[in-house]
Scaffold this motif. Structure first.
Motif, PDB file in Angstrom:
ATOM      1  N   ARG A  58       2.447  -8.721  -2.536  1.00  0.00           N
ATOM      2  CA  ARG A  58       2.103  -8.581  -3.941  1.00  0.00           C
ATOM      3  C   ARG A  58       1.037  -9.622  -4.265  1.00  0.00           C
ATOM      4  O   ARG A  58       1.251 -10.824  -4.100  1.00  0.00           O
ATOM      5  N   LEU A  59      -0.138  -9.183  -4.712  1.00  0.00           N
ATOM      6  CA  LEU A  59      -1.257 -10.068  -4.986  1.00  0.00           C
ATOM      7  C   LEU A  59      -1.159 -10.651  -6.388  1.00  0.00           C
ATOM      8  O   LEU A  59      -0.351 -10.215  -7.207  1.00  0.00           O
ATOM      9  N   ASP A  60      -2.019 -11.633  -6.663  1.00  0.00           N
ATOM     10  CA  ASP A  60      -1.960 -12.334  -7.940  1.00  0.00           C
ATOM     11  C   ASP A  60      -2.180 -11.413  -9.138  1.00  0.00           C
ATOM     12  O   ASP A  60      -1.665 -11.674 -10.231  1.00  0.00           O
ATOM     13  N   ASP A  61      -2.976 -10.353  -8.948  1.00  0.00           N
ATOM     14  CA  ASP A  61      -3.254  -9.441 -10.052  1.00  0.00           C
ATOM     15  C   ASP A  61      -2.196  -8.360 -10.195  1.00  0.00           C
ATOM     16  O   ASP A  61      -2.358  -7.416 -10.974  1.00  0.00           O
ATOM     17  N   GLY A  62      -1.090  -8.479  -9.446  1.00  0.00           N
ATOM     18  CA  GLY A  62       0.002  -7.527  -9.535  1.00  0.00           C
ATOM     19  C   GLY A  62      -0.140  -6.332  -8.621  1.00  0.00           C
ATOM     20  O   GLY A  62       0.783  -5.511  -8.520  1.00  0.00           O
ATOM     21  N   VAL A  63      -1.272  -6.216  -7.952  1.00  0.00           N
ATOM     22  CA  VAL A  63      -1.501  -5.092  -7.044  1.00  0.00           C
ATOM     23  C   VAL A  63      -0.703  -5.286  -5.760  1.00  0.00           C
ATOM     24  O   VAL A  63      -0.642  -6.381  -5.211  1.00  0.00           O
ATOM     25  N   LEU A  64      -0.079  -4.206  -5.289  1.00  0.00           N
ATOM     26  CA  LEU A  64       0.644  -4.236  -4.019  1.00  0.00           C
ATOM     27  C   LEU A  64      -0.312  -3.788  -2.917  1.00  0.00           C
ATOM     28  O   LEU A  64      -0.848  -2.676  -2.958  1.00  0.00           O
ATOM     29  N   GLU A  65      -0.524  -4.659  -1.929  1.00  0.00           N
ATOM     30  CA  GLU A  65      -1.406  -4.368  -0.798  1.00  0.00           C
ATOM     31  C   GLU A  65      -0.566  -4.146   0.454  1.00  0.00           C
ATOM     32  O   GLU A  65       0.211  -5.010   0.849  1.00  0.00           O
ATOM     33  N   ARG A  66      -0.712  -2.970   1.057  1.00  0.00           N
ATOM     34  CA  ARG A  66       0.067  -2.650   2.256  1.00  0.00           C
ATOM     35  C   ARG A  66      -0.844  -2.172   3.380  1.00  0.00           C
ATOM     36  O   ARG A  66      -1.715  -1.323   3.158  1.00  0.00           O
ATOM     37  N   GLU A  67      -0.627  -2.708   4.561  1.00  0.00           N
ATOM     38  CA  GLU A  67      -1.310  -2.222   5.754  1.00  0.00           C
ATOM     39  C   GLU A  67      -0.478  -1.082   6.346  1.00  0.00           C
ATOM     40  O   GLU A  67       0.756  -1.109   6.307  1.00  0.00           O
ATOM     41  N   PHE A  68      -1.175  -0.085   6.902  1.00  0.00           N
ATOM     42  CA  PHE A  68      -0.453   1.033   7.506  1.00  0.00           C
ATOM     43  C   PHE A  68      -1.181   1.525   8.745  1.00  0.00           C
ATOM     44  O   PHE A  68      -2.361   1.212   8.978  1.00  0.00           O
ATOM     45  N   THR A  69      -0.463   2.304   9.532  1.00  0.00           N
ATOM     46  CA  THR A  69      -1.066   3.036  10.636  1.00  0.00           C
ATOM     47  C   THR A  69      -0.645   4.491  10.519  1.00  0.00           C
ATOM     48  O   THR A  69       0.468   4.797  10.103  1.00  0.00           O
ATOM     49  N   TRP A  84      -3.764   0.013  -1.582  1.00  0.00           N
ATOM     50  CA  TRP A  84      -3.535  -0.844  -2.747  1.00  0.00           C
ATOM     51  C   TRP A  84      -2.976   0.026  -3.864  1.00  0.00           C
ATOM     52  O   TRP A  84      -3.551   1.083  -4.184  1.00  0.00           O
ATOM     53  N   THR A  85      -1.883  -0.381  -4.471  1.00  0.00           N
ATOM     54  CA  THR A  85      -1.295   0.394  -5.556  1.00  0.00           C
ATOM     55  C   THR A  85      -1.016  -0.518  -6.750  1.00  0.00           C
ATOM     56  O   THR A  85      -0.665  -1.693  -6.587  1.00  0.00           O
ATOM     57  N   PRO A  86      -1.141   0.030  -7.975  1.00  0.00           N
ATOM     58  CA  PRO A  86      -0.928  -0.773  -9.178  1.00  0.00           C
ATOM     59  C   PRO A  86       0.557  -0.949  -9.472  1.00  0.00           C
ATOM     60  O   PRO A  86       1.417  -0.322  -8.862  1.00  0.00           O
ATOM     61  N   GLU A  87       0.843  -1.801 -10.444  1.00  0.00           N
ATOM     62  CA  GLU A  87       2.236  -2.053 -10.834  1.00  0.00           C
ATOM     63  C   GLU A  87       2.842  -0.879 -11.595  1.00  0.00           C
ATOM     64  O   GLU A  87       4.052  -0.762 -11.671  1.00  0.00           O
ATOM     65  N   SER A  88       2.016  -0.034 -12.151  1.00  0.00           N
ATOM     66  CA  SER A  88       2.497   1.080 -12.963  1.00  0.00           C
ATOM     67  C   SER A  88       3.543   1.902 -12.224  1.00  0.00           C
ATOM     68  O   SER A  88       3.420   2.185 -11.028  1.00  0.00           O
ATOM     69  N   ALA A  97     -12.651  -6.378  -2.586  1.00  0.00           N
ATOM     70  CA  ALA A  97     -12.809  -6.744  -3.998  1.00  0.00           C
ATOM     71  C   ALA A  97     -12.866  -5.503  -4.875  1.00  0.00           C
ATOM     72  O   ALA A  97     -12.240  -5.445  -5.944  1.00  0.00           O
ATOM     73  N   ARG A  98     -13.626  -4.479  -4.438  1.00  0.00           N
ATOM     74  CA  ARG A  98     -13.691  -3.227  -5.201  1.00  0.00           C
ATOM     75  C   ARG A  98     -12.327  -2.560  -5.276  1.00  0.00           C
ATOM     76  O   ARG A  98     -11.921  -2.056  -6.324  1.00  0.00           O
ATOM     77  N   ALA A  99     -11.621  -2.555  -4.144  1.00  0.00           N
ATOM     78  CA  ALA A  99     -10.325  -1.884  -4.092  1.00  0.00           C
ATOM     79  C   ALA A  99      -9.321  -2.560  -5.021  1.00  0.00           C
ATOM     80  O   ALA A  99      -8.602  -1.888  -5.777  1.00  0.00           O
ATOM     81  N   ARG A 100      -9.252  -3.879  -4.986  1.00  0.00           N
ATOM     82  CA  ARG A 100      -8.292  -4.597  -5.824  1.00  0.00           C
ATOM     83  C   ARG A 100      -8.605  -4.404  -7.301  1.00  0.00           C
ATOM     84  O   ARG A 100      -7.697  -4.199  -8.114  1.00  0.00           O
ATOM     85  N   HIS A 101      -9.872  -4.473  -7.654  1.00  0.00           N
ATOM     86  CA  HIS A 101     -10.257  -4.290  -9.048  1.00  0.00           C
ATOM     87  C   HIS A 101      -9.896  -2.883  -9.513  1.00  0.00           C
ATOM     88  O   HIS A 101      -9.371  -2.697 -10.616  1.00  0.00           O
ATOM     89  N   THR A 102     -10.162  -1.900  -8.680  1.00  0.00           N
ATOM     90  CA  THR A 102      -9.878  -0.514  -9.037  1.00  0.00           C
ATOM     91  C   THR A 102      -8.380  -0.267  -9.161  1.00  0.00           C
ATOM     92  O   THR A 102      -7.920   0.422 -10.072  1.00  0.00           O
TER      93      THR A 102
END
Length: 240
Positions: free
Chosen positions: A8-19, A28-32, A56-61
């Motif tokens: 969970r990043l500082d902006d609330g976005v959940l970042e997950r690596e996958f294969t 990257w998914t929002p808190e919503s 950076a684009r992905a997190r902002h989006t």
């Protein structure tokens, strides 16, 4: 799809690596809590999904309510590269730096890369839309060569934002006439690696009734940050 890490990043976005099979990716998914519309974010050939500008684009989006996914194309990022791939990349870099013609090198390298990458993106899209936190519709943002082919063959993509467009394989230049979804093309006027007139010709070729061109002064990596905000409003109109 197998998730290998999550934070969970500082902006609330959940970042997950996958294969997904041999395909490595990041989601990257929002808190919503509601299912979020999805944007596929592809970087230019040879750059990894971990490239700072893409992240950076992905997190902002994602912070604005979108699910965002990026994958490494065949031979790119952390994926194995053949000797032929390395030779083609080196030849392309030398030709661009020397101001020599690059069309033949570009066709022999990028054309096959598009053919390999697009089926992988479609398989990734299948897996992503099966997740409960993603609801569609789907947008695409990034590399024009892959995006054009995806827009032609993938009916689930409702809108697309492309970057540069000076060097696009001949096959995708022809396919551009079949693209009918809403488009936003970003062009850097002094892009040293993308001939301006070719990008303008590509924009003219698109078959979309709604297509917008934003041109800014500066080189390839100088796209103003406010274009991310404008791109967000473009996707809001068509995906939300």
């Amino acid at each position: 799809m197998h998730f290998t890490s999550a934070q969970r990043l500082d902006d609330g976005v959940l970042e997950r690596e996958f294969t997904l099979g041999e395909i490595p990716g990041t989601l990257w998914t929002p808190e919503s809590a509601a299912p979020a519309p999805l944007i596929l974010m592809a970087h230019n050939n040879g750059l990894p999904k971990t490239a700072a500008r893409l992240v950076a684009r992905a997190r902002h989006t994602a912070a604005y309510g979108y699910a965002v996914a990026a994958v490494d194309a065949p031979g790119c990022g952390d994926r194995p590269r053949s000797a032929a791939d390395e030779q083609a990349r080196a030849g392309l870099r030398r030709a661009v730096q020397a101001g020599e013609p690059v069309d033949d090198i570009f066709e022999s390298f990028v054309g096959p890369l598009v053919e390999k990458a697009v089926p992988e993106w479609r398989s990734t899209l299948d897996a992503l839309l099966a997740l409960p936190e993603i609801g569609g519709p789907v947008g695409y943002s990034g590399w024009a060569a892959v995006g054009i082919r995806l827009a032609v063959v993938e009916p689930r993509i409702a809108a697309a934002g492309f970057f540069a467009g000076g060097y696009v394989p001949r096959a995708q230049r022809e396919e551009a006439r079949q693209v009918t979804i809403p488009l936003l093309l970003l062009l850097q006027w002094d892009d040293e690696g993308n001939p301006r007139q070719r990008a303008l010709d590509l924009f003219d070729a698109f078959g979309s009734k709604e297509k917008t061109l934003h041109a800014n002064m500066g080189g390839h990596t100088g796209t103003p940050w406010f274009e991310l905000e404008d791109g967000g409003r473009f996707f809001d109109r068509h995906l939300k």
